[in-house]
Write an enzyme that holds these catalytic residues in place. Sequence first.
Site, short mmCIF file in Angstrom:
data_model
loop_
_atom_site.label_atom_id
_atom_site.label_comp_id
_atom_site.label_asym_id
_atom_site.label_seq_id
_atom_site.Cartn_x
_atom_site.Cartn_y
_atom_site.Cartn_z
N HIS A 104 56.10 66.71 5.26
CA HIS A 104 55.48 65.63 6.16
C HIS A 104 53.89 65.91 6.13
O HIS A 104 53.14 66.56 5.47
CB HIS A 104 55.74 66.00 7.69
CG HIS A 104 57.12 66.39 8.10
ND1 HIS A 104 58.00 67.34 7.63
CD2 HIS A 104 57.95 65.46 8.81
CE1 HIS A 104 59.15 67.33 8.29
NE2 HIS A 104 59.21 66.07 8.90
N ASP A 114 52.43 68.70 7.50
CA ASP A 114 52.61 70.11 6.64
C ASP A 114 51.47 70.13 5.67
O ASP A 114 51.16 71.39 5.33
CB ASP A 114 53.68 70.06 5.92
CG ASP A 114 55.21 69.62 6.54
OD1 ASP A 114 55.13 69.95 7.68
OD2 ASP A 114 56.05 69.02 6.26
#
Length: 433
Positions: A99, A102
């Site tokens: 993501h 992240d």
Amino acid sequence: MSFFDGIAPVSFQGADSTSDLAFRHYDPDELVMGKRMEDHLRFTCAWWHSFAWPGGDPFGGQTFQRPWFKEDDLAAAKVKADAAFDLFDILGVPFFCFHDADIRPEADSFAATARNLAEMVDYIGEKMETSKTKLLWGTANLFTHRRFMSGAATNPDPDVFAWSAATVKTCMDATMKLGGQNYVLWGGREGYETLLNTDLTREAEQAGAFLSKVVEYKHKIGFKGAILIEPKPQEPTKHQYDYDVATVYGFLKRFGLENEVQVNIEQGHAILAGHSFEHELAMAASLGIFGSIDMNRNDYQSGWDTDQFPDNPREATLAYYEVLRAGGFTTGGTNFDAKLRRQSLDPIDLVAAHVGGMDVCARGLKAAAAMLSDGVLEDARAARYAGWTTPEAQAMLGQSLDQIHDAVVTADPRPEPRSGRQESLENVVSRYI
């Protein structure tokens, strides 16, 4: 100093190995049905659970201490990326996924956050130049920040819809720049807590418009990968609109997107929906929207999504049997959407968890391939439906009720039930594991 100092690359040592950090069943170069095992399984390491998750649960906070756990710090994000590629090299996985949240720190504006993402994409791109590990898919985190508490695409605030759409645009650009083979959308909070304040029709139209814009942008930028939706029935919302594969397909049909979007199916989500993993895989293949899988498991004594590494060869066998029946992965793969237990604190725990999961999947793949090659289940399936292969039976599907009625009166058939042989077929599966 590497986070994984002292841990050597994992190698295949065979079933008799006693090492905690050796593959007993996963041999990347072993041929299974004429194809390398690595190319069948297409293992993928998830950035969020492996490197972003702090070890909390609904009843307790952070237990992991990682050197990159510093908010709003690009230098720490790069340390995290260094550790990620060290793990990829140790495991020899061909893919990773992420993501946006992240890999980059959140900033105080959308533009500044996008600049952080762009800088990290460049950094990761440089890491990829000297690594065998490529990007399977990217995605946007549209569920963690408080702005998404009422959803992203389905949010009652149009500013959140706009923020979400702009975020997906930057994430699709990042995925394409890094050579990603898919782009995933998971509607983590696309659902409702209560119908007392929810307009179902409006939210469905917003979700359909959002996904249509994603597909349109894919074609505009020339992204050749697949767009994937990941179904989940509940948690964190009371009811999520992407409940299961069949529900997602109905949504795609409603907005004319069934030929544009596939599904990324997670084992744990299938269980929460009241299905088996293999059911969801078979359903996706039947509907023509099978794309990729998230491999994990739930604790069957808990009622929530525990995201544990797979450890059940039978479950893996039944799952990969359906993957193989569907023709195998094209752009998709096996992503370990799985996390350590919060008491598993050390770097070696992260390596061992992946090693065990990869071995279980390899066992399942080999057993599934053997069953499919021998044809025992397919022969039994064909025998069960043999009556439908006759011209008369096929013709009946195009006849009216009146015509069928008249034929039954004339022929006076006396159908007798036949055994489905379920237990015998379950025994067949056991023999291959």
